[in-house]
Design a protein around this motif. Sequence first.
Motif, PDB file in Angstrom:
ATOM      1  N   ILE A   5       0.848  -1.189   0.000  1.00 16.35           N
ATOM      2  CA  ILE A   5       0.000   0.000   0.000  1.00 16.35           C
ATOM      3  C   ILE A   5       0.885   1.241   0.000  1.00 16.35           C
ATOM      4  N   SER A   6       0.802   2.031  -1.049  1.00 12.08           N
ATOM      5  CA  SER A   6       1.640   3.221  -1.167  1.00 12.08           C
ATOM      6  C   SER A   6       1.250   4.282  -0.151  1.00 12.08           C
ATOM      7  N   THR A   7       2.252   5.005   0.334  1.00  9.88           N
ATOM      8  CA  THR A   7       1.997   6.140   1.230  1.00  9.88           C
ATOM      9  C   THR A   7       1.758   7.423   0.453  1.00  9.88           C
ATOM     10  N   LEU A  47      -4.851   5.133  -1.403  1.00  8.50           N
ATOM     11  CA  LEU A  47      -5.593   3.910  -1.664  1.00  8.50           C
ATOM     12  C   LEU A  47      -6.991   4.223  -2.183  1.00  8.50           C
ATOM     13  N   ALA A  48      -7.671   5.156  -1.512  1.00 14.82           N
ATOM     14  CA  ALA A  48      -9.034   5.524  -1.904  1.00 14.82           C
ATOM     15  C   ALA A  48      -9.067   6.165  -3.286  1.00 14.82           C
ATOM     16  N   ALA A  49      -8.042   6.940  -3.615  1.00 19.40           N
ATOM     17  CA  ALA A  49      -7.978   7.589  -4.924  1.00 19.40           C
ATOM     18  C   ALA A  49      -7.821   6.565  -6.046  1.00 19.40           C
ATOM     19  N   ASN A  50      -7.323   5.386  -5.701  1.00 22.14           N
ATOM     20  CA  ASN A  50      -7.159   4.312  -6.681  1.00 22.14           C
ATOM     21  C   ASN A  50      -8.351   3.359  -6.710  1.00 22.14           C
ATOM     22  N   GLY A  51      -9.410   3.732  -5.983  1.00 26.75           N
ATOM     23  CA  GLY A  51     -10.643   2.966  -6.054  1.00 26.75           C
ATOM     24  C   GLY A  51     -10.843   1.931  -4.981  1.00 26.75           C
ATOM     25  N   ASP A  52      -9.878   1.799  -4.057  1.00 18.18           N
ATOM     26  CA  ASP A  52     -10.019   0.844  -2.953  1.00 18.18           C
ATOM     27  C   ASP A  52     -10.423   1.582  -1.676  1.00 18.18           C
ATOM     28  N   ASP A 111      -8.611  -2.579   2.365  1.00 16.63           N
ATOM     29  CA  ASP A 111      -7.267  -3.119   2.149  1.00 16.63           C
ATOM     30  C   ASP A 111      -6.263  -2.591   3.168  1.00 16.63           C
ATOM     31  N   LEU A 112      -6.618  -1.517   3.840  1.00 13.63           N
ATOM     32  CA  LEU A 112      -5.724  -0.894   4.819  1.00 13.63           C
ATOM     33  C   LEU A 112      -6.503  -0.540   6.073  1.00 13.63           C
ATOM     34  N   VAL A 113      -5.928  -0.875   7.235  1.00 13.45           N
ATOM     35  CA  VAL A 113      -6.488  -0.476   8.523  1.00 13.45           C
ATOM     36  C   VAL A 113      -5.458   0.396   9.223  1.00 13.45           C
ATOM     37  N   VAL A 114      -5.887   1.586   9.644  1.00 15.54           N
ATOM     38  CA  VAL A 114      -5.013   2.531  10.336  1.00 15.54           C
ATOM     39  C   VAL A 114      -5.533   2.746  11.748  1.00 15.54           C
ATOM     40  N   LEU A 115      -4.641   2.666  12.730  1.00 12.02           N
ATOM     41  CA  LEU A 115      -4.974   2.987  14.115  1.00 12.02           C
ATOM     42  C   LEU A 115      -4.140   4.202  14.515  1.00 12.02           C
ATOM     43  N   ASP A 116      -4.777   5.351  14.635  1.00  8.52           N
ATOM     44  CA  ASP A 116      -4.089   6.612  14.898  1.00  8.52           C
ATOM     45  C   ASP A 116      -4.741   7.309  16.104  1.00  8.52           C
ATOM     46  N   SER A 117      -4.110   7.233  17.288  1.00 10.32           N
ATOM     47  CA  SER A 117      -2.890   6.516  17.570  1.00 10.32           C
ATOM     48  C   SER A 117      -3.222   5.326  18.470  1.00 10.32           C
ATOM     49  N   ALA A 118      -2.287   4.390  18.546  1.00 14.29           N
ATOM     50  CA  ALA A 118      -2.512   3.214  19.390  1.00 14.29           C
ATOM     51  C   ALA A 118      -2.323   3.527  20.863  1.00 14.29           C
ATOM     52  N   THR A 119      -1.569   4.566  21.186  1.00 15.57           N
ATOM     53  CA  THR A 119      -1.137   4.767  22.573  1.00 15.57           C
ATOM     54  C   THR A 119      -1.594   6.082  23.202  1.00 15.57           C
ATOM     55  N   GLY A 120      -2.424   6.842  22.501  1.00 16.59           N
ATOM     56  CA  GLY A 120      -2.900   8.095  23.094  1.00 16.59           C
ATOM     57  C   GLY A 120      -3.645   7.875  24.397  1.00 16.59           C
ATOM     58  N   PHE A 121      -4.583   6.922  24.397  1.00 13.60           N
ATOM     59  CA  PHE A 121      -5.341   6.618  25.611  1.00 13.60           C
ATOM     60  C   PHE A 121      -4.521   5.788  26.596  1.00 13.60           C
ATOM     61  N   TYR A 122      -3.558   5.040  26.084  1.00  9.20           N
ATOM     62  CA  TYR A 122      -2.692   4.256  26.964  1.00  9.20           C
ATOM     63  C   TYR A 122      -1.964   5.167  27.944  1.00  9.20           C
ATOM     64  N   ARG A 123      -1.532   6.330  27.473  1.00  8.16           N
ATOM     65  CA  ARG A 123      -0.870   7.298  28.366  1.00  8.16           C
ATOM     66  C   ARG A 123      -1.759   7.625  29.565  1.00  8.16           C
ATOM     67  N   HIS A 152      -6.533 -12.064   5.988  1.00  9.83           N
ATOM     68  CA  HIS A 152      -7.281 -11.387   4.926  1.00  9.83           C
ATOM     69  C   HIS A 152      -6.403 -10.523   4.023  1.00  9.83           C
ATOM     70  N   ASP A 153      -5.092 -10.652   4.137  1.00  4.42           N
ATOM     71  CA  ASP A 153      -4.151  -9.941   3.270  1.00  4.42           C
ATOM     72  C   ASP A 153      -4.331  -8.422   3.359  1.00  4.42           C
ATOM     73  N   LEU A 154      -4.531  -7.935   4.578  1.00  2.16           N
ATOM     74  CA  LEU A 154      -4.659  -6.493   4.806  1.00  2.16           C
ATOM     75  C   LEU A 154      -3.312  -5.908   5.204  1.00  2.16           C
ATOM     76  N   ALA A 155      -3.165  -4.623   4.998  1.00  4.52           N
ATOM     77  CA  ALA A 155      -2.053  -3.887   5.585  1.00  4.52           C
ATOM     78  C   ALA A 155      -2.575  -3.155   6.813  1.00  4.52           C
ATOM     79  N   VAL A 156      -1.831  -3.216   7.905  1.00  3.85           N
ATOM     80  CA  VAL A 156      -2.193  -2.503   9.130  1.00  3.85           C
ATOM     81  C   VAL A 156      -1.064  -1.538   9.482  1.00  3.85           C
TER      82      VAL A 156
END
Length: 226
Positions: A5-7, A47-52, A111-123, A152-156
């Motif tokens: 998945i391109s950035t 990713l969304a601009a490419n139709g996914d 195709d992509l799952v983003v968690l932004d951020s994983a540790t904000g609440f952890y603090r 499921h062949d996802l990028a995380v």
Amino acid sequence: MSERISTGCGAVDELLGGGFERGAVTQVYGPPAAGKTNIVLSAAVELAANGDSALLIDTEGVSVDRLEQLASGRDDPVEEIASRIVISEALTFDEQEEAVRDVEGFVDAVDLVVLDSATGFYRLQRTEQDEGEALRAVGRQLAHLLSLARRHDLAVAFTNQVFTDPDSEQARALGGHTLNHWSATVVRVERFRGGNRRATVEKHRAKPAGESARFRITGDGLESGE
């Protein structure tokens, strides 16, 4: 190997070996305003601009204006691109855990799952209860996402914050070895002279630790630096 998945930034993609790896978890960490959120948002928009489609678990209040900026200048209308990015807002640590569990319901659509951020609440959580248990909870979330990525062949990709190590007085990623364990790739992002950014690999299957790339954040995306 499945296509990565391109950035949306050539220099960062090259550093990552082509982009975010499918079937794996990538950690992007750094201090505030370093550019880590811009990297993961840019990937979702690309990713969304490419139709996914992409799923964003937002724990920090994503800027809709920034998403629109990143989507502008594309062939498709901004609204159409935005419609392919599912945003799941979490306002507490419990809601973050619930949102991560619910990713299973989207695995056939994104195709992509983003968690932004994983540790904000952890603090915050670690000041209210046993720090070890709070960290284990984040680890379980990443383990769940990794399992879904593999099946499921996802990028995380997840963003992470930093703390100052009292022994070395250096900034290090929150969660240390626990979160690194679930990350196939770890990238540190820093801001330096004139708003330039540097991404440095700390862990990668095929890249040496210490390899880096420069980039800049522009009005409508990311561009490779010199």
